[in-house]
Design a protein around this motif. Structure first.
Motif, PDB file in Angstrom:
ATOM      1  N   ASP A 145      -4.323  18.277   1.418  1.00  0.00           N
ATOM      2  CA  ASP A 145      -3.375  19.009   2.251  1.00  0.00           C
ATOM      3  C   ASP A 145      -3.907  19.161   3.680  1.00  0.00           C
ATOM      4  O   ASP A 145      -3.182  18.883   4.648  1.00  0.00           O
ATOM      5  CB  ASP A 145      -3.087  20.384   1.630  1.00  0.00           C
ATOM      6  CG  ASP A 145      -1.977  21.113   2.362  1.00  0.00           C
ATOM      7  OD1 ASP A 145      -0.893  20.521   2.534  1.00  0.00           O
ATOM      8  OD2 ASP A 145      -2.198  22.272   2.765  1.00  0.00           O
TER       9      ASP A 145
ATOM     10  N   ALA B 141      -3.817  15.776   5.428  1.00  0.00           N
ATOM     11  CA  ALA B 141      -2.465  15.393   5.852  1.00  0.00           C
ATOM     12  C   ALA B 141      -2.024  16.188   7.074  1.00  0.00           C
ATOM     13  O   ALA B 141      -1.463  15.620   8.025  1.00  0.00           O
ATOM     14  CB  ALA B 141      -1.475  15.591   4.702  1.00  0.00           C
ATOM     15  N   LYS B 142      -2.277  17.478   7.072  1.00  0.00           N
ATOM     16  CA  LYS B 142      -1.858  18.328   8.202  1.00  0.00           C
ATOM     17  C   LYS B 142      -2.602  17.962   9.480  1.00  0.00           C
ATOM     18  O   LYS B 142      -2.012  17.924  10.561  1.00  0.00           O
ATOM     19  CB  LYS B 142      -2.060  19.805   7.859  1.00  0.00           C
ATOM     20  CG  LYS B 142      -1.038  20.304   6.859  1.00  0.00           C
ATOM     21  CD  LYS B 142      -1.280  21.757   6.498  1.00  0.00           C
ATOM     22  CE  LYS B 142      -0.222  22.216   5.501  1.00  0.00           C
ATOM     23  NZ  LYS B 142      -0.475  23.570   5.013  1.00  0.00           N
TER      24      LYS B 142
ATOM     25  N   HIS C 248      -1.294  14.657  10.722  1.00  0.00           N
ATOM     26  CA  HIS C 248       0.039  14.841  11.298  1.00  0.00           C
ATOM     27  C   HIS C 248      -0.059  15.376  12.731  1.00  0.00           C
ATOM     28  O   HIS C 248       0.591  14.863  13.644  1.00  0.00           O
ATOM     29  CB  HIS C 248       0.861  15.801  10.434  1.00  0.00           C
ATOM     30  CG  HIS C 248       2.184  16.149  11.025  1.00  0.00           C
ATOM     31  ND1 HIS C 248       3.270  15.315  10.942  1.00  0.00           N
ATOM     32  CD2 HIS C 248       2.584  17.235  11.730  1.00  0.00           C
ATOM     33  CE1 HIS C 248       4.294  15.874  11.582  1.00  0.00           C
ATOM     34  NE2 HIS C 248       3.896  17.038  12.054  1.00  0.00           N
TER      35      HIS C 248
ATOM     36  N   GLU D  20      -1.877  10.458   7.333  1.00  0.00           N
ATOM     37  CA  GLU D  20      -1.036  11.582   6.897  1.00  0.00           C
ATOM     38  C   GLU D  20      -0.386  11.273   5.548  1.00  0.00           C
ATOM     39  O   GLU D  20      -0.395  12.108   4.638  1.00  0.00           O
ATOM     40  CB  GLU D  20       0.039  11.846   7.957  1.00  0.00           C
ATOM     41  CG  GLU D  20       1.008  12.939   7.573  1.00  0.00           C
ATOM     42  CD  GLU D  20       2.136  13.117   8.574  1.00  0.00           C
ATOM     43  OE1 GLU D  20       2.966  14.014   8.334  1.00  0.00           O
ATOM     44  OE2 GLU D  20       2.213  12.369   9.583  1.00  0.00           O
TER      45      GLU D  20
ATOM     46  N   LYS E  35      -0.771  13.214   2.019  1.00  0.00           N
ATOM     47  CA  LYS E  35       0.390  13.763   1.296  1.00  0.00           C
ATOM     48  C   LYS E  35       0.479  13.212  -0.113  1.00  0.00           C
ATOM     49  O   LYS E  35       0.951  13.899  -1.020  1.00  0.00           O
ATOM     50  CB  LYS E  35       1.681  13.452   2.055  1.00  0.00           C
ATOM     51  CG  LYS E  35       1.888  14.308   3.270  1.00  0.00           C
ATOM     52  CD  LYS E  35       3.204  13.974   3.952  1.00  0.00           C
ATOM     53  CE  LYS E  35       3.446  14.884   5.136  1.00  0.00           C
ATOM     54  NZ  LYS E  35       4.695  14.537   5.841  1.00  0.00           N
TER      55      LYS E  35
END
Length: 115
Positions: free
Chosen positions: A51, A54-55, A58, A80, A84
Motif C-alpha cells: 500500500d 503504491a501510494k 502514485h 504503482e 496495488k
C-alpha cells in the motif's frame, strides 16, 4: 522500454515561461522531493508494504508528469500498479529502473539550468 522522452521539452518551456525566476527553485524542489520519494519506495519495499509502495509511486508519478519527465512517470505508474496488485517481487527491478531514469532526468534538468 518506452518511446517516451526523458524530458518533455515543450512542457518544461511552458513551466519556465510561467514560473520565470522561480523555475530554478521549482526544479530544485522537484529533485529533492524525488530523492525523498525514491527513499520512500525503497523503505516500503524493504517493509513489504504494498500500500505504501503504491501510494508513494502514485505521488511520484504525478510530480514527474507535472515537471515534464514522462518516461519516469510511466515507470512510476508501473510501480504503482505493482504495489496495488501486491506484486512487490516485481518492484525491485522497477525501482532500479526508476533510479536510473531519475539520474537521466537530473542530467537533462541540469543541462536546462546551465542553458
Amino acid at each position: 522500454m518506452t518511446d517516451k522522452p526523458h524530458l518533455d521539452e515543450e512542457a518544461l518551456a511552458e513551466l519556465r515561461d510561467v514560473m520565470e525566476d522561480e523555475f530554478e527553485v521549482l526544479i530544485q524542489t522537484y529533485v529533492a522531493d524525488s530523492r525523498d520519494r525514491i527513499r520512500g519506495l525503497q523503505e516500503a519495499l524493504r517493509a513489504d508494504d504494498s500500500d505504501a509502495f503504491a501510494k508513494t509511486a502514485h505521488s511520484f508519478k504525478g510530480s514527474c508528469i507535472n515537471i515534464g519527465a514522462p518516461r519516469l512517470g510511466e515507470l512510476c505508474l508501473k510501480a504503482e500498479i505493482a504495489g496495488k496488485e501486491s506484486r512487490l517481487d516485481d518492484a525491485s527491478g522497477l525501482l532500479d529502473d526508476i533510479a536510473r531514469e531519475f539520474e537521466q532526468v537530473i542530467a537533462g534538468l541540469d543541462g536546462l539550468m546551465v542553458g
